[in-house]
Design a protein around this motif. Structure first.
Motif, short mmCIF file in Angstrom:
data_model
loop_
_atom_site.label_atom_id
_atom_site.label_comp_id
_atom_site.label_asym_id
_atom_site.label_seq_id
_atom_site.Cartn_x
_atom_site.Cartn_y
_atom_site.Cartn_z
N TRP A 123 -16.16 20.64 71.64
CA TRP A 123 -14.91 20.82 70.89
C TRP A 123 -14.70 22.29 70.53
CZ3 TRP A 123 -14.21 22.84 65.98
CH2 TRP A 123 -12.91 22.76 65.48
N TRP A 124 -15.75 22.94 70.05
CA TRP A 124 -15.62 24.34 69.64
C TRP A 124 -15.24 25.22 70.82
CZ3 TRP A 124 -15.22 26.77 65.15
CH2 TRP A 124 -15.32 28.16 65.15
N TRP A 125 -15.89 24.99 71.95
CA TRP A 125 -15.58 25.76 73.16
C TRP A 125 -14.10 25.57 73.54
CZ3 TRP A 125 -17.35 24.15 78.72
CH2 TRP A 125 -16.99 25.15 79.63
N GLY A 126 -13.64 24.33 73.54
CA GLY A 126 -12.27 24.06 73.94
C GLY A 126 -11.24 24.66 73.01
N GLN A 127 -11.42 24.48 71.70
CA GLN A 127 -10.41 24.98 70.77
C GLN A 127 -10.40 26.51 70.73
OE1 GLN A 127 -10.66 26.48 67.51
NE2 GLN A 127 -12.87 26.85 67.80
N ALA A 128 -11.54 27.14 71.05
CA ALA A 128 -11.58 28.60 71.06
C ALA A 128 -11.03 29.19 72.35
CB ALA A 128 -13.02 29.08 70.85
N ALA A 129 -11.17 28.46 73.45
CA ALA A 129 -10.83 29.02 74.76
C ALA A 129 -9.40 28.71 75.21
CB ALA A 129 -11.82 28.51 75.81
N VAL A 130 -8.84 27.59 74.77
CA VAL A 130 -7.54 27.14 75.27
C VAL A 130 -6.45 27.52 74.28
CG1 VAL A 130 -6.16 25.14 75.97
CG2 VAL A 130 -8.60 25.26 76.56
N VAL A 131 -5.41 28.19 74.77
CA VAL A 131 -4.32 28.65 73.91
C VAL A 131 -3.52 27.46 73.40
CG1 VAL A 131 -4.17 30.83 75.17
CG2 VAL A 131 -2.70 28.91 75.84
N PRO A 132 -2.78 27.63 72.31
CA PRO A 132 -1.98 26.51 71.79
C PRO A 132 -0.96 26.02 72.80
CG PRO A 132 -2.16 28.27 70.16
CD PRO A 132 -2.71 28.81 71.44
#
Length: 567
Positions: A123-132
Motif C-alpha cells: 500500500w505504501w509503495w502504491g500510494q507514494a508512487a502513483v499520482v492522484p
C-alpha cells in the motif's frame, strides 16, 4: 473474524433508532415546501459542484413531487418496521447455539502479521508512487468536502461513492488533502480484506501456511492492490463483498443470527458504497432460493435479514433520491444500455467477458498457456455432496457468475472492470480452496495432505509472482484504462508556470489543476467562491465567466487547459 455480537434487544434498539431517524426525516420532507427545502439545503453550504445548475437539473419541483412519494413509502416502511420490532421485542430470545470456533487465534499471528506487514508495504509503495487519479480528486474535492447530508444527497455523478466519501469527510473533514486521507481509508479496508481472506481460508482448511499464501495473493491481485491505495470506494466495496460472503457461509455452518447480521450489514454497506453491489447481492439471493429448494426448507430468518438490508439501503439512498432524483441513479451514462438491440450488444459483451477474466488473473500463463480462464472456471468443479459446505461454495460461485452474466445481458450494458473487484477477490480465494478440496479426493495411499500442500502452494506462488510482476504501480494506466500519470504530470508542469504566492480561480472541470495548485501552496478558489484572483484556469470547452471575461487575457496553455492572467 467472528459474527457480530450484539445482544438480542440491542439489535432491536439499534434498528428502531435508525427507523425513527428516517421517519422523522421523511416527515420533515413531506411537510416542507419545495422552496423551503431548497433554502434549507443551500443554507447548509451553497458552494458545491455546479451549484448554479442544481435547482434546474437535480432538485427540481418534479423531483420534489417524486421525493414526496418516496418519503411516503419510507414512512410506511418505517412504521411497519417499528411495529415488527415491537412485536419481536416481546418475544423471548431463543437460547443461543454453542459458540463457533474462533476464526483467528493467537497462533495465527505468526502467519498473519507478516502478510499484513507485506500488504502495508505494498500500500505504501502504491500510494507514494502513483499520482492522484481524476476520480480521486473529484471525489475528495466535490463530494467528501461537503457537509455530511449534502455528501449523501447530491448524486451529481456515479463516482460519488456515498458511504466512502461520507466516511472520508466525516473522519478527516478538517484535513487539507482529502485525497491522502481517502487513500489511508482505502488502505485500512485493504488490510482488513486481506485479514478476512486469511481467516476464512484458515477456518476452512485448518492450514495456516496455505491461508497466509492465499491472503498474500489476494493482497497482490491487481484490482484490490491497485484500488487499495486509491482514494475511491472500491477497497471498501471489496471488503463488503468479503463480509457478506463470510457472513453467509458462517451462518450456513453455525446457524447463528450474528452471521446473518454481518451479512446484512455488509450488503447494506456494499450498496451504500457503489450501487453495482447488486451484481453480488442478486447472486446471493438466487443462491438462497436454490439452496433452500434443494434442502427442502424455507429459512425465514435468512429472508428477514435480506429484507432488512434492502430497507436500510433504500433509507440510506433516500436523501439522494429526494434531492437529486431517481434518474440520477438509474439513467446515468454508466447504466444506460450500450446498444438498442441485444444482437448489437452481444459481440462486444463476449469481448468484455474475456477482459474481466484476464483483469482478475492478470493474464497469468504457464509455459505459454493462458490459465486465466481455467482459474476462473475452476471453482465450478466443487461438486461435493449436498450436505457439505463445499457443495454450497460451488453452487454459490456458479450462481454468482450466472446472475452477473444474465444481469448485464438484461441491461445490455457491461460494467466497468473495477466494479467486479469483489468478484475477482472471492474468485481468487476460491481457486486454491477448490484445488485443496479436489486433491483431498485422492486415494489414501497417495498421501493427499502432501499433494494439497505442495500443489496448492505451488499454484499460489505462481500467481503471486505473476501478480507482483503485473502490478498496479508498473501498470498504473490499467487502473482507469488511460494514462493518468502522463496527464497529471502535464497538469503539474502547467501549474508551475503560475508564479508562487499568486491567487488562482478554477473552473468546475479544472479540479485536477486545482488540486495540483493547492499542493504547491497557491491560493485557490472555485467558481462559487468570491475571489479577485490573479489567474483563472479553465478546462476544455469551458469559458471564463461572462462578467470576468474582459478582466483577463490568455497567458499560457497546457493540455486541455488554458491559463488566463488578470490584465
Amino acid at each position: 473474524m467472528s459474527s457480530f455480537r450484539l445482544s438480542y434487544h440491542g439489535r432491536f434498539l439499534l434498528g428502531a433508532a435508525v427507523l425513527l431517524i428516517a421517519a422523522v426525516g421523511a416527515i420533515a420532507y413531506l411537510v416542507s415546501s419545495y422552496a423551503a427545502l431548497q433554502s434549507w439545503y443551500l443554507g447548509l453550504n451553497s458552494c458545491f459542484y455546479r451549484v448554479e445548475s442544481w435547482p434546474t437539473q437535480f432538485f427540481t419541483p418534479a423531483v420534489k413531487a417524486q421525493g414526496n412519494l418516496l418519503c411516503a413509502l419510507a414512512l410506511g416502511l418505517c412504521t411497519l418496521g417499528l411495529a415488527y420490532l415491537a412485536y419481536r421485542w416481546r418475544q423471548a430470545p431463543t437460547a443461543p447455539l454453542a459458540a463457533p470456533p474462533s476464526w483467528l487465534r493467537r497462533a495465527d499471528a505468526l502467519y498473519l502479521l507478516p502478510v499484513l506487514a507485506t500488504a502495508s508495504g505494498l500500500w505504501w509503495w502504491g500510494q507514494a508512487a502513483v499520482v492522484p487519479g481524476t476520480d480521486e480528486v473529484f471525489s475528495a474535492l466535490y463530494c467528501a468536502r461537503l457537509p455530511a447530508f449534502q455528501t449523501v444527497a447530491y448524486y451529481m455523478l456515479p463516482n460519488n461513492h456515498l458511504l466512502f466519501n461520507l466516511l472520508n469527510g466525516g473522519l478527516f473533514g478538517g484535513a487539507d488533502n482529502l485525497v491522502a486521507t481517502g487513500r489511508l481509508l482505502s488502505g485500512v479496508a485493504y488490510l482488513v480484506t486481506v485479514a478476512a481472506a486469511y481467516g476464512w481460508f484458515r477456518q476452512l482448511t485448518e492450514h495456516r501456511l496455505l491461508a497466509a499464501l492465499v491472503a498474500l495473493t489476494v493482497a497482490l491481485q491487481f484490482p484490490l492492490w491497485g484500488f487499495g491505495f486509491q482514494a475511491r470506494g472500491y477497497a471498501l466495496y471489496a471488503l463488503a463483498h468479503w463480509g457478506a460472503f463470510i457472513g453467509l457461509f458462517g451462518y450456513l455452518q453455525y446457524r447463528r443470527g450474528g452471521w446473518l447480521l454481518l451479512n446484512a450489514v455488509s450488503c447494506a454497506a456494499g450498496y451504500a458504497v457503489v450501487p453495482t453491489f447488486l451484481y453480488f447481492h442478486l447472486g446471493q439471493l438466487a443462491f438462497g432460493v436454490v439452496y433452500q429448494l434443494l434442502r427442502r426448507e424455507l429459512d425465514w430468518r435468512f429472508w428477514r435479514y435480506q429484507a432488512a438490508a434492502l430497507v436500510a439501503v433504500f433509507l440510506f439512498y433516500l436523501p439522494a433520491l429526494s434531492f437529486s432524483g431517481l434518474a440520477a441513479l438509474t439513467s446515468n451514462e454508466y447504466v444506460r444500455p450500450k446498444s438498442a438491440t441485444l444482437g448489437g450488444f452481444l459481440p462486444s459483451f463476449g469481448q468484455d467477458l474475456q477482459g474481466y477474466v484476464t483483469y482478475c488473473f492478470s493474464r497469468v500463463k504457464v509455459l505459454g498457456v493462458q490459465l486465466s480462464y481455467v482459474l476462473a472456471l475452476l471453482p465450478l468443479l466443487l461438486r461435493a455432496k449436498r450436505n457439505t459446505i463445499w457443495f454450497a461454495y460451488g453452487l454459490f460461485y456458479a450462481l454468482l457468475l450466472l446472475v452477473l452474466v444474465l444481469l448485464m445481458i438484461g441491461m445490455r450494458r457491461s460494467t466497468n472492470q473495477r466494479n467486479l473487484i469483489g468478484h475477482c477477490s472471492l474468485a481468487q480465494a476460491l481457486v486454491p480452496a477448490t484445488l485443496y478440496w479436489l486433491l483431498s479426493r485422492l486415494p489414501a495411499h497417495w498421501r493427499a495432505a502432501r499433494w494439497q500442500l505442495g500443489v496448492t502452494a505451488g499454484l499460489l506462488l505462481i500467481l503471486g509472482l505473476k501478480f507482483a510482476k503485473t502490478n498496479p504501480i508498473a501498470k498504473a494506466e490499467d487502473l482507469y484504462l488511460f494514462d493518468n500519470t502522463t496527464a497529471y504530470r502535464a497538469i503539474e508542469d502547467g501549474v508551475q508556470t503560475i508564479p508562487a504566492g499568486r491567487s488562482v480561480a478554477f473552473s468546475w472541470e479544472s479540479f485536477n489543476a486545482y488540486h495540483a495548485a493547492r499542493q504547491r501552496g497557491l491560493r485557490c478558489s472555485l467558481p462559487c467562491e468570491p475571489a479577485s484572483a490573479d489567474y483563472y484556469v479553465v478546462y476544455g470547452r469551458e469559458k471564463l465567466p461572462v462578467a470576468l471575461a474582459s478582466q483577463y487575457e490568455l497567458a499560457s496553455t497546457f493540455p486541455k487547459h488554458r491559463i488566463y492572467r488578470r490584465r
